[in-house]
Scaffold this motif. Structure first.
Motif, mmCIF file in Angstrom:
data_model
loop_
_atom_site.group_PDB
_atom_site.id
_atom_site.type_symbol
_atom_site.label_atom_id
_atom_site.label_comp_id
_atom_site.label_asym_id
_atom_site.label_seq_id
_atom_site.Cartn_x
_atom_site.Cartn_y
_atom_site.Cartn_z
ATOM 1 N N LEU A 1 0.725 -1.173 -0.108
ATOM 2 C CA LEU A 1 -0.155 0.081 -0.075
ATOM 3 C C LEU A 1 0.929 1.179 -0.105
ATOM 4 N N PHE A 2 2.005 1.265 0.639
ATOM 5 C CA PHE A 2 3.066 2.199 0.851
ATOM 6 C C PHE A 2 3.331 2.707 -0.435
ATOM 7 N N ARG A 3 3.828 1.467 -1.378
ATOM 8 C CA ARG A 3 4.375 2.015 -2.528
ATOM 9 C C ARG A 3 3.132 2.584 -3.477
ATOM 10 N N GLN A 4 1.976 1.997 -3.715
ATOM 11 C CA GLN A 4 1.010 2.260 -4.444
ATOM 12 C C GLN A 4 0.577 3.665 -4.205
ATOM 13 N N HIS A 5 0.294 4.129 -2.852
ATOM 14 C CA HIS A 5 -0.329 5.321 -2.501
ATOM 15 C C HIS A 5 0.561 6.450 -1.884
ATOM 16 N N GLY A 6 1.833 5.963 -1.559
ATOM 17 C CA GLY A 6 2.640 6.816 -0.746
ATOM 18 C C GLY A 6 2.399 6.476 0.920
ATOM 19 N N TYR A 7 3.266 6.641 1.721
ATOM 20 C CA TYR A 7 3.209 6.205 3.167
ATOM 21 C C TYR A 7 2.059 7.285 3.659
ATOM 22 N N ASP A 8 2.058 8.469 3.361
ATOM 23 C CA ASP A 8 1.351 9.589 4.314
ATOM 24 C C ASP A 8 -0.312 8.951 3.992
ATOM 25 N N ALA A 9 -0.547 8.748 2.839
ATOM 26 C CA ALA A 9 -1.990 8.375 2.530
ATOM 27 C C ALA A 9 -2.544 7.167 3.006
ATOM 28 N N VAL A 10 -1.809 6.172 3.542
ATOM 29 C CA VAL A 10 -2.280 4.975 3.809
ATOM 30 C C VAL A 10 -2.619 4.978 5.363
ATOM 31 N N THR A 11 -3.865 4.530 5.768
ATOM 32 C CA THR A 11 -4.068 4.409 7.350
ATOM 33 C C THR A 11 -4.078 2.943 7.634
ATOM 34 N N VAL A 12 -4.017 2.964 8.873
ATOM 35 C CA VAL A 12 -4.021 1.619 9.511
ATOM 36 C C VAL A 12 -5.062 0.813 9.367
ATOM 37 N N THR A 13 -6.345 1.387 9.168
ATOM 38 C CA THR A 13 -7.510 0.587 8.560
ATOM 39 C C THR A 13 -7.138 -0.003 7.120
ATOM 40 N N ASP A 14 -6.502 0.953 6.370
ATOM 41 C CA ASP A 14 -6.256 0.249 5.107
ATOM 42 C C ASP A 14 -5.498 -1.053 5.103
ATOM 43 N N ILE A 15 -4.390 -1.007 5.919
ATOM 44 C CA ILE A 15 -3.433 -1.803 6.006
ATOM 45 C C ILE A 15 -4.080 -3.190 6.634
ATOM 46 N N ALA A 16 -4.956 -3.091 7.561
ATOM 47 C CA ALA A 16 -5.421 -4.234 8.335
ATOM 48 C C ALA A 16 -6.525 -4.942 7.290
ATOM 49 N N GLU A 17 -7.478 -4.089 6.743
ATOM 50 C CA GLU A 17 -8.254 -4.492 5.652
ATOM 51 C C GLU A 17 -7.700 -5.418 4.619
ATOM 52 N N LYS A 18 -6.498 -4.952 3.950
ATOM 53 C CA LYS A 18 -5.855 -5.626 3.130
ATOM 54 C C LYS A 18 -5.347 -6.702 3.473
ATOM 55 N N ALA A 19 -4.763 -6.958 4.779
ATOM 56 C CA ALA A 19 -4.368 -7.971 5.236
ATOM 57 C C ALA A 19 -5.314 -9.002 5.737
#
Lengths: 187, 187
Positions: B19-37
């Motif tokens: 996600l960081f690669r695709q959208h940049g570190y700042d734009a990604v939230t913890v919720t995004d990360i958890a959802e993707k995992a």
């Protein structure tokens, strides 16, 4: 505005340090600081980006100054002499009021948040030293390593001077810190 | 839970890096990360204290390990050999997957927030090295200076290895970085 101290930035710093001392850094808010200084929160943010910054106000102007101090040494002066000379000047400037600096350092030592900011400032100093060295002809990769190293030596000498361990001037502590690493690398 | 990767921590790291690669570190939230995992936010915080920590998960176990690595060298081994030997082992371990580490370093280089955390980790490494040296009999003040210096050398060698500038193993880069400072201090 009271006449006795017309500089709002200085009043904010004085108010903040007093409150941090009394209640601890974490317990004090920007609103508390502004109130004690007789100013608004808005006025606080005109002078500082956040609460941490209050304790690092003095270092802001130093960054371009450090690059210039290193750069301005004559070409036949070694990189070590240029960097050590520049750092000795910065240290003497920062340590003009050692009692206030010791109090500030105690606050930093008690707060992970402030230590983080302190490391950021040291990284800025490392970059400023490296920039000065590059302008004098040091290859950028070497200048970067020397900058990081020298900022570390600066910090160590600064803390030793505040604690007076061992007794000595800032320049003495700077050379003592460098000597520790020189011995380490050649033993 | 999918069977192909039962380790939730590893899944969170993989999801976050993608996600960081695709959208940049700042734009990604913890919720995004958890959802993707395929996990909950709560599960994220069971593994990491905050978003920054995802990129530093590997370094957590290293701190006590570094102290032990330094301490365990025989008394007749010099401080330099003990520290360099310990750091070479840590570097080789971290650089087992250089492509993933290079990607991680690019993310750090793009984010002030991540650089701050990286400096905190280096300060932890400096303290761990110093603790190992003190256990071998180095005076604490010297051990502190050597720890800070060596963590700086480690970082510089680590980045040089990832960028392959100049080409060489991590141990080569470590010695090259130390040699830059040795020259600086003796010129």
């Amino acid at each position: 505005m009271p006449r006795w101290n017309p500089d709002p930035q200085e009043r904010l710093v004085t108010a903040a340090v007093e409150l941090f001392r009394q209640h601890g850094y974490d317990a004090v808010t920007v609103t508390d600081i502004a109130e004690k200084a007789g100013l608004t929160r808005r006025s606080f943010f005109r002078h500082f980006s956040d609460k941490r910054e209050v304790l690092f106000a003095g270092s802001r102007g130093n960054i371009p100054r450090i690059t210039r101090l290193v750069e301005e040494y004559a070409p036949d002066v070694t990189a070590r002499e240029a960097v050590m000379g520049a750092l000795a000047q910065v240290g003497d400037y920062l340590l003009a009021d050692p009692a206030a600096q010791a109090l500030r350092q105690d606050l930093i030592d008690d707060s992970l948040e402030l230590q983080e900011r302190e490391r950021t400032k040291l990284a800025d100093m490392a970059a400023a030293l490296a920039a000065g060295l590059v302008l004098r002809g040091t290859p950028p990769a070497d200048a970067h390593s020397i900058g990081v190293f020298s900022a570390g030596i600066f910090h160590s000498a600064y803390v030793r001077t505040l604690r007076n361990e061992p007794p000595g001037s800032f320049a003495d502590q700077l050379h003592a810190s460098a000597a520790v690493i020189a011995r380490f690398l050649t033993e």
